[in-house]
Design an enzyme around this catalytic site. Sequence first.
Site, PDB file in Angstrom:
ATOM      1  N   PRO A  26      51.188 -24.624 -10.161  1.00 46.25           N
ATOM      2  CA  PRO A  26      50.154 -23.315  -9.585  1.00 46.25           C
ATOM      3  C   PRO A  26      48.568 -23.919  -9.634  1.00 46.25           C
ATOM      4  O   PRO A  26      48.363 -24.531 -10.817  1.00 46.25           O
ATOM      5  CB  PRO A  26      50.430 -22.180 -10.935  1.00 46.25           C
ATOM      6  CG  PRO A  26      51.224 -23.114 -11.711  1.00 46.25           C
ATOM      7  CD  PRO A  26      51.737 -24.366 -11.366  1.00 46.25           C
ATOM      8  N   GLN A  85      53.170 -17.292 -11.184  1.00 49.52           N
ATOM      9  CA  GLN A  85      52.689 -17.590 -12.335  1.00 49.52           C
ATOM     10  C   GLN A  85      51.938 -16.500 -12.948  1.00 49.52           C
ATOM     11  O   GLN A  85      50.883 -16.023 -12.359  1.00 49.52           O
ATOM     12  CB  GLN A  85      51.979 -18.992 -12.527  1.00 49.52           C
ATOM     13  CG  GLN A  85      51.595 -19.281 -13.933  1.00 49.52           C
ATOM     14  CD  GLN A  85      50.615 -20.595 -14.132  1.00 49.52           C
ATOM     15  OE1 GLN A  85      49.383 -20.341 -13.762  1.00 49.52           O
ATOM     16  NE2 GLN A  85      51.109 -21.437 -14.775  1.00 49.52           N
ATOM     17  N   CYS A 115      46.248 -23.402 -18.987  1.00 43.83           N
ATOM     18  CA  CYS A 115      44.905 -23.494 -18.259  1.00 43.83           C
ATOM     19  C   CYS A 115      43.757 -23.485 -19.256  1.00 43.83           C
ATOM     20  O   CYS A 115      43.523 -22.802 -20.332  1.00 43.83           O
ATOM     21  CB  CYS A 115      44.593 -22.146 -17.434  1.00 43.83           C
ATOM     22  SG  CYS A 115      42.976 -22.174 -16.450  1.00 43.83           S
ATOM     23  N   ASN A 215      53.475 -33.332 -16.561  1.00 43.60           N
ATOM     24  CA  ASN A 215      52.315 -32.893 -15.480  1.00 43.60           C
ATOM     25  C   ASN A 215      51.171 -33.581 -15.971  1.00 43.60           C
ATOM     26  O   ASN A 215      50.992 -34.056 -17.241  1.00 43.60           O
ATOM     27  CB  ASN A 215      52.088 -31.509 -15.554  1.00 43.60           C
ATOM     28  CG  ASN A 215      50.763 -30.878 -14.950  1.00 43.60           C
ATOM     29  OD1 ASN A 215      50.218 -29.936 -15.282  1.00 43.60           O
ATOM     30  ND2 ASN A 215      50.775 -31.344 -13.669  1.00 43.60           N
ATOM     31  N   ASP A 217      47.816 -36.249 -13.974  1.00 44.14           N
ATOM     32  CA  ASP A 217      47.530 -37.547 -13.409  1.00 44.14           C
ATOM     33  C   ASP A 217      48.726 -38.295 -12.612  1.00 44.14           C
ATOM     34  O   ASP A 217      48.856 -39.430 -12.407  1.00 44.14           O
ATOM     35  CB  ASP A 217      47.135 -38.554 -14.416  1.00 44.14           C
ATOM     36  CG  ASP A 217      45.912 -38.213 -15.287  1.00 44.14           C
ATOM     37  OD1 ASP A 217      45.356 -37.298 -14.685  1.00 44.14           O
ATOM     38  OD2 ASP A 217      45.561 -38.797 -16.045  1.00 44.14           O
TER      39      ASP A 217
END
Length: 339
Positions: A26, A85, A115, A215, A217
Amino acid sequence: MPRPAMSATPLQIGDVTIPGRVLTAPMTGVSDLPFRRTASACGAPYVATEMVACDSFARGRPDVVRRAAIGAKDDEQALPLMVIQLVGRTPEWIGKGAALAEDAGAHIIDLNMGCPAKEVTGALSGSALMREPDLAAKLIGAAVNATTRPVTLKMRLGWDDASRNAPQIAAMAEELGVAAITVHGRTRQQFYSGKADWKAVAAVKAAVAIPVIVNGDITDVASARDALSLSGADAVMIGRGAYGRPWIADSINRALDMNTEMSEPGFTHRLDIALTHFGQTLRFYGDALGLKVFRKHLGWYVEQASRPADPQQRRVTKSHLCRIDTASGVEAALTALWT
């Protein structure tokens, strides 16, 4: 643009079978409905919505509802997998948001505790919740209890290096009924600086029996292989690596499954994808707003295509394309560039 046939190791999240191990994250301002439709048509097995604020969603704010739009169930372009999400810090609104997401047709509901943006953490949401595990537990419980759909959780390693509590939060989430965990291999205080610590995600994998997705890179098959190896995770999630490359999840999936190098579309195919994405954007937003919304994607398509070959000329070309103020002009300029 037909959807490619998938041939990949599936990932099971609750009662949902995802036909691949490379998921698309997302992304606020990026993964709107036109992007998700385009990525899905390119073979991406999982593409989540932008982060949706539960209270605004539940109150029916038009911009938030549009952000969460996933296509009518009888729409020929409806997504094969719908992932919404949610973000918030009030159990009541999280529960209402989860129920609304299910009513809208979501197959999976993801909770945002990762976030790092100041406007989100300043409202004590997103990764700020990693500092409040008791509240996080209430939010997770509210979502799980409000829906029959699998609930997943996306988070970071912790707020900072002194409080890397992702394994503890993951174990708590599993006990509350969460079906899968995604971990970005940075703390909130790192934002996107430095390198993602894939090895640290192994502690989360060791703490739970549910699927873990790594998650941060991951941009190609080499980084995907390294992330999977170091973390022991069940799947990877692509974020910024999908900018200008909505096909990347499928490309990495195929390379992982066949143990080959990754291949990406040539210029003619990229042109077809970019023009399809542009057309979807114009239809969704209207021409005036659609042109504005698509400019960032347009710039990324040019950057990722490495054409023109000279970086300075590519910057000039990108700047020129992003100043064109008609749909026909954008289409003509892209066609001239890649044919």
